[in-house]
Design an enzyme around this catalytic site. Structure first.
Site, short mmCIF file in Angstrom:
data_model
loop_
_atom_site.label_atom_id
_atom_site.label_comp_id
_atom_site.label_asym_id
_atom_site.label_seq_id
_atom_site.Cartn_x
_atom_site.Cartn_y
_atom_site.Cartn_z
N HIS A 1 -2.16 -5.27 1.41
CA HIS A 1 -3.45 -5.94 1.18
C HIS A 1 -3.14 -7.38 0.80
CE1 HIS A 1 -7.39 -7.00 -0.44
NE2 HIS A 1 -6.69 -7.62 -1.39
N ASN B 1 -2.03 0.37 6.74
CA ASN B 1 -1.55 -0.91 7.30
C ASN B 1 -0.69 -1.73 6.33
OD1 ASN B 1 -3.60 -1.75 5.68
ND2 ASN B 1 -4.77 -2.81 7.26
N GLU C 1 -9.62 -10.87 -7.59
CA GLU C 1 -8.69 -9.74 -7.43
C GLU C 1 -7.52 -9.82 -8.43
OE1 GLU C 1 -9.60 -8.98 -2.69
OE2 GLU C 1 -7.58 -9.57 -3.29
N LYS D 1 0.83 -1.22 0.00
CA LYS D 1 0.00 0.00 0.00
C LYS D 1 0.87 1.28 0.00
CE LYS D 1 -4.04 -2.14 2.24
NZ LYS D 1 -5.02 -2.01 3.35
N TYR E 1 -12.47 -2.12 -3.67
CA TYR E 1 -12.93 -2.26 -2.28
C TYR E 1 -14.46 -2.16 -2.15
CZ TYR E 1 -8.29 -2.28 -0.11
OH TYR E 1 -7.02 -2.62 0.31
P1 ADP Z 1 -7.79 -6.81 5.59
O1 ADP Z 1 -7.01 -5.80 4.77
O2 ADP Z 1 -6.98 -7.31 6.75
O3 ADP Z 1 -8.37 -7.92 4.74
P2 ADP Z 1 -10.48 -5.68 5.69
O4 ADP Z 1 -10.76 -6.42 4.43
O5 ADP Z 1 -11.43 -5.89 6.83
O6 ADP Z 1 -9.01 -6.01 6.24
O7 ADP Z 1 -10.43 -4.13 5.41
C1 ADP Z 1 -9.84 -3.62 4.24
C2 ADP Z 1 -8.99 -2.43 4.60
O8 ADP Z 1 -9.83 -1.40 5.09
C3 ADP Z 1 -7.98 -2.68 5.73
O9 ADP Z 1 -6.79 -3.28 5.31
C4 ADP Z 1 -7.76 -1.26 6.23
O10 ADP Z 1 -6.87 -0.55 5.37
C5 ADP Z 1 -9.15 -0.67 6.10
N1 ADP Z 1 -9.90 -0.83 7.36
C6 ADP Z 1 -10.47 -1.94 7.84
N2 ADP Z 1 -11.08 -1.74 9.02
C7 ADP Z 1 -10.90 -0.43 9.29
C8 ADP Z 1 -11.28 0.42 10.37
N3 ADP Z 1 -11.99 -0.03 11.39
N4 ADP Z 1 -10.90 1.71 10.31
C9 ADP Z 1 -10.19 2.19 9.25
N5 ADP Z 1 -9.78 1.43 8.22
C10 ADP Z 1 -10.13 0.15 8.22
MG MG Z 2 -9.81 -7.83 3.26
#
Ligand code: ADP
Ligand code: MG
Length: 147
Positions: A117, A114, A128, A11, A51
């Site tokens: 992805h 974070n 994807e 990212k 997304y």
């Molecule tokens: P992952 O990336 O671990 O699969 P998710 O699919 O639940 O997680 O969420 C997609 C992305 O959305 C996350 O990687 C993060 O960047 C963002 N995200 C998820 N939950 C939150 C939250 N509570 N607050 C802000 N950003 C979030």
């Molecule tokens: Mg996810």
């Protein structure tokens, strides 16, 4: 144990930190092979579509803004149990909850920024991968040495 492919995205925060190589290295050390890669800046439209499953979540617009804030490095990784293995190497979504030694523990600053992805299922991995790559752009990692 089955060979499979998954999508990984470094990212914008991790690209900005200049740790693309360190992240790829973790995949390689865990026997995942890069079979396709490209660096792009996502458009608003691409990020929204990618997304889309999160479109009702409160963080959706922030996530789209973040994902378009700078270039990302997108890869297809191949290996045994690649989807699950990638998720383990990445660590929990919230870096505060991520296990020691995971990418998110070491490189992520927050639940928004974070670092990586990773596809969450084989079914989503296929969707994807097809979102970003044509089938012809996925390499077979054969090697014939030249003497
Ligand atoms: P992952 O990336 O671990 O699969 P998710 O699919 O639940 O997680 O969420 C997609 C992305 O959305 C996350 O990687 C993060 O960047 C963002 N995200 C998820 N939950 C939150 C939250 N509570 N607050 C802000 N950003 C979030
Ligand atoms: Mg996810």
């Amino acid at each position: 144990m089955t060979m499979m492919r998954t999508l990984s995205i470094v990212k914008p925060d991790a690209v900005h930190k200049n740790v693309i190589g360190q992240i790829i290295s973790r995949f390689e050390k865990n026997n995942l092979q890069v079979v396709a890669a490209k660096m792009v800046t996502l458009s608003e439209r691409e990020a929204k579509e990618f997304y889309e499953v999160h479109k009702e979540r409160p963080f959706y617009q922030d996530l789209v803004s973040f994902m378009t804030s700078g270039p990302v490095f997108i890869m297809v990784l191949e290996g045994e149990n690649a989807v699950e293995k990638n998720r383990e190497i990445m660590g929990a979504t919230d870096p505060k909850k991520a296990a020691d030694g995971t990418i998110r523990k070491d490189f992520a600053d927050s639940i928004d920024a974070n670092a990586v992805h990773g596809s969450d299922s084989l079914e989503n991995a296929k969707i994807e991968i097809a979102f970003f790559f044509d089938a012809k752009d996925l390499q077979t990692r054969t090697y014939a040495s030249c003497r």
